[in-house]
Design a protein around this motif. Structure first.
Motif: not given
Lengths: 564, 325
Positions: A180-195
C-alpha cells in the motif's frame, strides 16, 4: 503520544484514539442496535480486549477533581467491575439506544475510542446485517504470463498447477502493508466470523501520511478522509483458495453522510465528468483505493523467494450473501456441483441418502425421488389436514390430472435443484445477469428446436421476493422488432459473425433476475408449473455458481463456473 | 391439547420411518439369505413363506391367482436381481475403492445428450467409509468423441483437481491455422502428445491425492490424541487444571494445540502451554520437511529437537508423543 509525527509507511496502531465526537465514530456506533451496542461495550471491557479499549476511569488520587465532576452526567466509574456491572444492568433493562450511545461517547470513553474499538463495532454491524456488504469472489491462481484472455485455453502443465495457495494472516498483513502506498494509512483488524468458517480482515483507510493522532485531527476537518466507503473487508474462507472482497457502497448515499457533506473531493478528483452525483465521485475514489488493495492482495499472498506468485481471478460470483459465497467457493464439496448435482454431496436432507453412501450397507437404495413422493402428501397434510383427507374421494378426472401435473412439477423441480435453492436456506443471490449469445432460431426450423430456443430468447424478469409479489414479464422478441433491434446491435452482430460465420442473426438479449433469493424463486416457478422444469436450461438452476455469465448453446460459456 | 396431538402425530411419523427402514433392512436380509435365494431359483411353489409378501388378490379365481403368482414371481426375481447387482456394486466399491457409473445430466441443453461418466472415489478414514468423492465427466468435444472433460465434481478445493485434469485429461488439439516451418510442427507434435487422455492415470492420481489428504488429516487427529489435546472445549478445561494442580507433569512444555494451518493440511501449527509456537511442514506423504519452533527469544532449536527426536515421518512423532505421555 509521540510529540512529533513523522510520516512513515507503518500501519495505524490499534490503540490510536479517535475523538468520540468525530462524525465517523458516531456513525459507526449509531448504526448498531441497542443490544449490539451493549454487547460490544461489554466486549471492550473483556480482559482480552482491554489493553486496546481501556475506558475512562476515575483515579483515586485526584479527589479534588471530584467537585468539578459533580455535574458530570456520566461520572467515571471507579473500577472495571463497576463498569461491567453498569453495562450488564443496561442490558437487562429496557431503554433507548441514545442512552447507551451517549454513555459510551460522553462518559466512559470520553477520551476517545480506539481504532480497534471502532473495528469491533463495525464488525458487529456486519454480523448484525450480514447482507450489508456486497462481496465478489476471487480465486487465487498461480501467476502465469497472460496467454488467453478468455481463459478458454487450459493453463500450461507444470508442477505449479498442482500447488494450492496458502495463507498466513500475519505474513499476509505485513506484505500487504508494504504494497500500500505510503501516503495512505490503514488500520487492519482480523476477526474470525462468528458463524461461518471465515477470517475477516477489515481494512480502514485513512488519507493521511501520519500514523499518530495527526491523522485523526486532519480527519475532523475533512470528513471524507474518514468515510465508511473507505472500509474494505476481505474475507478468507477456511481451506479454500479463494478470497472475498467487499465492494464499496457507491449508491447508498443514505447511510453515508460524509459523502454528501463533501462534494469537493469527489468532483475535484474526477472533474465531475460522470455527472451522476457526489456519491459516485467519492465511490470512484474509494474504488481506486480498493483496486490498489485488490492488486496488492495477490502480491501479498505470493512468496517470491519460494517462486510462488499468485494472481486473483474473478469467479463471476457477486452477492451480498456470505453464506452462499462460503457454500459455493468455500472449503467444502459444493464448489462445482451445484443445484441438481448436490445429491452427490448432500448429507443433511434425508437419511435414506446417507445410508446409500457407504458400500458396506447392503440395503437396496431406493431411488432418490421415490421416498419424497411418498412423503409429500404427508407434508401437505401438516398444512391443511382437513382439506387433504376428503380429496381423493371427490377428485374428478380434471382435478386428478392437475394433481398429477403438480406432483410431477414438484418432482422435476427436485430433480433439477435437489436440495438447493430452497426459500429459507439463507443461501440466496440477489441478482443474476446473463447474456444470451445464441443465434436466433430460424423461422423455418423444426418446431422442436424453436421451442427449445424460445425460452432463451424471451426476456424474463423474475421477482422472487417471497411467495407473493412475484412478477414475470415475458416479452418475445418477435419478427416486428427485429429490424429495430438489428440496427441497435449491429456491432455485436457483425463481431460475432466474424467468429462463427453466417450462423444467423443474434439478438442482444440480456436477462436480469432480481430478488431476495433468485434461484429459489425460479424453483418456485418450476414447482408451480410456470416454467417447464424439464426444458429449462441448466444455467437457470444456478448449478454453475456464477451470477454473471454469457450463455452460448444453452450453457454458460467457459470454465469459470465448474472449477476446471 | 393441540400440541399433544401434534406430538402424537410426530411420534407416529417417526415410528413409520423407523418401521419403513426396518422393513427395508429385513427385506434385503431375507432376499439375500442363501435359503431364500435357493427357494427362488428352484421353481418356487405358491404356498411358500414368500407368499406372506403377497398383494391382496381375489381368492377364488384360479386364473387370476396364477397370474398374480406369476406376477409375484417376477417381482421377486426382479428384487433378487436388483439386490444382487447392488451387492456386487458394493463389493466393487469396497474393494476397488475407485468405481465408475453412468449418469445423466438433467440439463436439456447438455452436451452429448447429457451422458455423464461418473468416477466414485471411496475414502476410508478411521475404520469408516466416508462419503465418497465424485467426479463427473462428459464429452463436450464435437471433433473427437473420445475426449473427456471434468464437468462437475465434489472434491474440496484443497485437492489439485484442475491441475491433474489438465495433465491427464487434456482437451483435443484445436486445429491451428496452417503455418509452415519446423517450429510449428514441433508445437503441433507437442500438442498432440499432450492431448492424449488417460482416464485411468487421472483417476489413480486423483485418488492418491484424496487418500493422502485424508491420511494427513488423520495423522493430525492422531497427533492431537497422542498429545492429549482431546476435543474442543475439553482441552481448555484441562489447561486450566494443568495450570493449577497438575504441575508434577510437564506444565511448561506441554502441547496445547496442534491444528492444520493450511488447506491441504500440510502445515501444522503447534502451540505449547508456555506460549511457544511452532510450525511443522510435512510433505505429500507425511514425511517431515521442516519444523520451526519460536520461543520468546527467537528460534527454539531445543524444543524442535525435543518434539521430533530424530523422527523422519510424522507417524514417528505420533508414536513418540504417545510414548512420552
Amino acid at each position: 503520544m509521540a510529540r512529533i509525527s513523522v510520516p512513515t509507511t507503518a500501519r495505524l496502531p490499534s490503540s490510536l484514539r479517535v475523538d468520540p465526537t468525530n462524525p465517523a465514530a458516531t456513525k459507526i456506533l449509531s448504526r448498531l442496535s441497542r443490544s449490539s451496542l451493549i454487547s460490544v461495550a461489554l466486549d471492550w471491557l473483556d480482559e482480552i480486549n482491554l489493553p486496546q479499549a481501556s475506558p475512562y476511569l476515575r483515579q483515586d488520587e485526584d479527589e479534588d477533581e471530584d467537585e468539578d465532576e459533580v455535574d458530570d452526567f456520566y461520572p467515571p466509574a471507579r473500577s472495571l467491575e463497576e463498569l461491567r456491572d453498569i453495562y450488564t444492568s443496561l442490558q437487562a433493562r429496557k431503554g433507548s439506544k441514545r442512552e447507551v450511545l451517549e454513555r459510551i461517547t460522553e462518559g466512559d470513553w470520553r477520551h476517545g475510542l480506539t481504532l480497534y474499538q471502532l473495528a469491533m463495532a463495525d464488525l458487529q454491524y456486519l454480523y448484525d446485517h450480514p447482507t450489508s456488504q456486497k462481496w465478489s469472489a476471487y480465486r487465487i491462481m498461480p501467476l502465469k504470463p497472460p496467454r488467453d484472455p478468455d481463459g478458454e485455453e487450459p493453463p500450461e502443465i507444470d508442477r505449479q498447477s498442482l500447488t494450492i495457495p496458502r495463507f498466513h494472516p500475519s505474513t499476509f498483513l505485513k506484505t500487504l502493508q508494504s504494497q500500500v502506498l505510503p501516503d495512505v494509512k490503514a488500520h487492519y483488524n482480523f476477526d474470525a466470523h462468528k458463524s461461518l468458517p471465515l477470517l475477516i480482515l477489515r481494512i480502514f483507510i485513512l488519507d493521511s501520511p501520519y500514523n499518530t493522532n495527526h491523522a485523526m485531527q486532519q480527519s475532523t476537518t475533512s470528513t471524507t478522509a474518514f468515510d465508511s466507503s473507505r472500509t474494505v473487508y476481505i474475507a478468507f474462507p477456511d481451506a479454500s483458495p479463494h478470497v472475498f472482497i467487499s465492494k464499496p457502497q457507491t449508491t447508498t448515499t443514505v447511510n453515508n453522510p460524509g459523502s454528501n457533506s463533501n462534494p469537493r473531493t469527489g468532483d475535484g478528483r474526477r472533474g465531475g465528468g460522470e455527472g451522476v452525483g457526489v456519491g459516485v465521485g467519492v465511490g470512484g475514489e474509494a474504488r481506486s483505493l480498493r483496486n490498489l488493495l485488490v492488486e496488492g492482495i495477490p502480491k501479498a499472498l505470493s512468496r517470491p523467494l519460494r517462486r510462488q506468485r499468485f494472481a486473483l481471478q474473478s469467479t463471476s460470483l457477486v452477492t451480498r450473501n456470505l453464506a452462499e459465497l462460503v457454500h459455493r467457493r468455500g472449503g467444502g464439496r459444493a464448489n462445482s456441483a451445484g443445484a441438481g448435482w448436490s445429491v452427490y454431496y448432500r448429507t443433511d436432507d434425508d437419511d435414506s441418502r446417507k445410508t446409500r453412501e457407504t458400500p458396506l450397507d447392503l440395503v437396496l437404495p431406493s431411488p432418490p425421488l421415490s421416498e419424497q413422493e411418498t412423503q409429500s402428501p404427508a407434508v401437505a397434510g401438516t398444512g391443511g389436514g382437513k382439506r387433504s383427507a376428503p380429496l381423493p374421494v371427490v377428485a374428478s378426472a380434471e382435478e386428478r390430472r392437475e394433481e398429477r401435473a403438480a406432483k410431477r412439477a414438484r418432482l422435476v423441480a427436485r430433480a433439477r435443484f435437489a436440495g438447493t435453492a430452497v426459500m429459507g436456506d439463507g443461501k440466496g443471490v440477489e441478482r443474476v445477469d446473463v447474456v444470451i449469445e445464441d443465434p436466433f432460431p430460424e423461422v423455418g426450423e423444426q418446431h422442436q428446436d424453436e421451442d427449445g430456443l424460445d425460452k432463451e430468447n424471451t426476456v424474463e424478469r423474475v421477482e422472487a421476493t417471497g411467495r407473493k409479489g412475484r412478477r414475470r414479464k415475458k416479452s418475445r422478441v418477435d419478427e416486428a422488432s427485429r429490424g429495430a433491434a438489428e440496427d441497435e446491435d449491429g456491432d455485436v452482430r457483425s463481431e460475432e459473425r466474424g467468429e462463427e460465420g453466417a450462423q444467423g442473426w443474434r439478438p442482444y438479449v440480456r436477462l436480469t433476475f432480481h430478488g431476495s433469493h433468485v434461484f429459489a424463486g425460479i424453483r418456485q416457478l418450476v414447482e408451480s408449473g410456470i416454467i417447464d422444469g424439464e426444458r429449462m436450461p441448466g444455467w437457470m438452476t444456478g448449478e454453475e455458481g456464477v451470477t454473471i455469465g454469457a450463455v452460448r448453446n444453452g450453457r454458460i460459456r467457459g470454465h469459470k463456473g465448474s472449477g476446471v | 391439547m393441540a400440541s399433544n396431538l401434534d406430538e402424537e402425530i410426530e411420534d407416529l411419523r417417526a415410528r413409520v420411518t423407523t418401521l419403513k427402514k426396518q422393513l427395508r433392512v429385513h427385506a434385503s436380509t431375507l432376499i439375500t439369505a442363501p435359503s431364500t435365494r435357493q427357494l427362488l431359483s428352484s421353481a418356487p411353489q405358491p404356498d411358500k413363506p414368500t407368499t406372506t409378501l403377497t398383494l391382496p388378490t381375489h381368492s377364488n379365481q384360479t386364473r387370476s391367482q396364477t397370474e398374480a403368482q406369476a406376477h409375484q414371481k417376477n417381482l421377486l426375481a426382479d428384487a433378487l436381481a436388483q439386490q444382487q447387482a447392488h451387492a456386487q456394486q458394493c463389493l466393487y466399491r469396497t474393494c476397488a475403492t475407485l468405481t465408475t457409473f453412468r449418469a445423466r445430466d438433467p440439463d436439456p441443453r447438455a452436451v452429448d445428450g447429457g451422458a455423464i461418466l461418473g468416477l466414485r472415489i471411496e475414502v476410508v478414514s478411521r475404520a469408516r467409509f466416508l462419503r465418497p468423492y465424485y467426479v463427473l465427466l462428459n464429452r463436450p468435444f464435437p471433433s473427437s468423441r473420445h475426449h473427456l472433460r471434468v464437468h462437475r465434481h465434489t472434491l474440496p478445493p484443497c485437492i489439485p483437481m484442475a491441475g491433474l485434469a489438465v495433465r491427464y485429461l487434456a482437451p483435443p488439439p484445436t486445429p491451428t491455422p496452417s503455418g509452415s516451418g519446423g517450429e510449428q510442427r514441433r508445437v503441433e507434435e507437442k500438442k498432440k502428445q499432450r492431448s492424449r487422455q488417460d482416464l485411468a492415470k487421472f483417476a489413480r492420481a486423483l485418488r492418491r491425492e484424496v487418500v493422502r489428504y485424508h491420511h494427513r488429516l488423520g495423522v493430525v487427529a492422531d497427533l492431537r490424541n497422542a498429545a492429549g489435546i482431546g476435543r474442543a472445549g475439553y482441552g481448555d478445561q484441562e489447561e486450566e487444571e494443568g495450570e493449577k494442580g497438575d504441575s508434577e507433569g510437564r506444565p511448561s512444555n506441554r502441547l496445547v494445540d496442534i491444528s492444520p494451518a493450511d488447506a491441504e493440511a500440510k502445515h501444522l501449527s503447534i502451540e505449547w502451554a508456555d506460549g511457544r509456537t511452532g510450525r511443522l511442514v510435512m510433505g505429500d506423504d507425511g514425511e517431515i520437511v521442516k519444523l520451526v519452533v519460536l520461543g520468546e527469544n527467537g528460534r527454539d532449536y531445543e524444543a524442535a529437537r525435543g518434539l521430533l527426536g530424530g523422527a523422519v515421518r510424522i507417524e514417528d512423532v505420533v508414536k513418540r508423543l504417545a510414548a512420552l505421555r
